[in-house]
Design a protein around this motif. Structure first.
Motif, mmCIF file in Angstrom:
data_model
loop_
_atom_site.group_PDB
_atom_site.id
_atom_site.type_symbol
_atom_site.label_atom_id
_atom_site.label_comp_id
_atom_site.label_asym_id
_atom_site.label_seq_id
_atom_site.Cartn_x
_atom_site.Cartn_y
_atom_site.Cartn_z
ATOM 1 N N ARG A 84 -4.633 4.567 7.752
ATOM 2 C CA ARG A 84 -5.279 4.393 8.627
ATOM 3 C C ARG A 84 -6.034 3.154 7.674
ATOM 4 N NH1 ARG A 84 -7.537 9.626 7.913
ATOM 5 N NH2 ARG A 84 -8.476 9.669 6.432
ATOM 6 N N TRP A 85 -5.634 2.829 5.860
ATOM 7 C CA TRP A 85 -5.669 1.034 5.418
ATOM 8 C C TRP A 85 -4.807 0.254 5.601
ATOM 9 C CZ3 TRP A 85 -10.336 0.070 3.741
ATOM 10 C CH2 TRP A 85 -10.732 0.883 3.201
ATOM 11 N N ALA A 86 -3.507 0.652 6.051
ATOM 12 C CA ALA A 86 -2.715 -0.095 6.935
ATOM 13 C C ALA A 86 -2.931 -0.282 8.081
ATOM 14 C CB ALA A 86 -1.225 0.931 6.653
ATOM 15 N N SER A 87 -3.357 0.463 8.922
ATOM 16 C CA SER A 87 -3.963 0.178 10.314
ATOM 17 C C SER A 87 -4.222 -1.152 9.803
ATOM 18 C CB SER A 87 -4.119 1.528 11.064
ATOM 19 O OG SER A 87 -4.692 0.939 12.235
ATOM 20 N N ARG A 88 -5.701 -0.707 9.226
ATOM 21 C CA ARG A 88 -6.697 -1.303 9.218
ATOM 22 C C ARG A 88 -6.151 -2.731 8.695
ATOM 23 N NH1 ARG A 88 -10.325 3.216 6.300
ATOM 24 N NH2 ARG A 88 -10.918 3.196 8.008
ATOM 25 N N LEU B 130 1.025 -1.247 -0.207
ATOM 26 C CA LEU B 130 0.377 0.170 0.008
ATOM 27 C C LEU B 130 0.529 1.356 0.260
ATOM 28 C CD1 LEU B 130 -2.780 1.092 0.611
ATOM 29 C CD2 LEU B 130 -2.365 1.003 2.484
ATOM 30 N N HIS B 131 2.130 1.083 1.198
ATOM 31 C CA HIS B 131 2.629 2.314 1.324
ATOM 32 C C HIS B 131 3.336 2.600 -0.175
ATOM 33 C CE1 HIS B 131 6.654 4.691 2.090
ATOM 34 N NE2 HIS B 131 5.999 5.261 3.015
ATOM 35 N N ARG B 132 3.978 1.703 -0.961
ATOM 36 C CA ARG B 132 4.507 1.658 -2.625
ATOM 37 C C ARG B 132 3.998 2.222 -3.450
ATOM 38 N NH1 ARG B 132 7.885 3.949 -3.079
ATOM 39 N NH2 ARG B 132 8.765 3.529 -0.781
ATOM 40 N N LEU B 133 2.821 1.638 -3.723
ATOM 41 C CA LEU B 133 1.674 1.896 -4.561
ATOM 42 C C LEU B 133 1.092 3.801 -4.454
ATOM 43 C CD1 LEU B 133 0.005 -1.640 -5.401
ATOM 44 C CD2 LEU B 133 2.010 -0.598 -6.257
#
Length: 165
Positions: A102-106, A87-90
């Protein structure tokens, strides 16, 4: 000129903008994910080898089914815990770090739940193979309760106790 006039949003507690907070939270999240990733990858690696051992063929249908479910759970946990990196890379450089955090935390929370299920199913399988004791489900339930307390109960109690006014 105030923060609002400059277009900066300040939060209570730390004196940081939303972007600064997202940067800090991202660093904290990645450190947490590293710990969980290591655990799930080691467990998943060991699980993958079981099917290639001579003992696998002697397992009962129930134990083989538990094994298959456990491997699938391990694969899902691995995916969820590696997801924040992808997610971070994209999305890196797109100016959406607060949303990415928020999405990474989920994903991380989902990964922890899947790791809990994988570890529990692994323990169930190991104890079923290692012993014919009728107390195996109770032992596994006790360990699941311990994980729930350590991973979720204590953190939620601490959160409630120290953030609720």
């Amino acid at each position: 000129m105030s923060d609002a006039e400059r277009g900066e949003t300040r939060r209570r507690g730390r004196n940081e903008t939303e972007e600064e907070r997202a940067d800090r939270m991202w660093q904290e999240l990645i450190q947490e994910v590293r710990v969980a990733q290591m655990g799930v990858q080691i467990l998943f690696g060991f699980l993958l080898t079981v099917v290639f051992t001579p003992t696998y063929a002697t397992l009962s249908d129930t134990d083989q089914a538990i094994y298959i479910v456990t491997v699938v759970l391990g694969a899902c946990a691995t995916g969820a815990l590696i997801g924040p990196v992808s997610l971070h890379r994209l999305v890196s450089g797109r100016r959406i770090k607060p949303q990415a955090v928020r999405w990474a935390s989920r994903l991380t929370l989902l990964g922890l739940l899947l790791l809990l299920a994988t570890t529990s199913a692994s323990l169930l399988l190991i104890l079923r193979v290692a012993t014919d004791d009728d107390s195996v489900p109770y032992l596994v339930a006790g360990v699941v309760c311990w994980y729930l307390l350590c991973w979720f109960g204590l953190p939620m109690w601490t959160r409630h106790r120290h953030t609720t006014r």
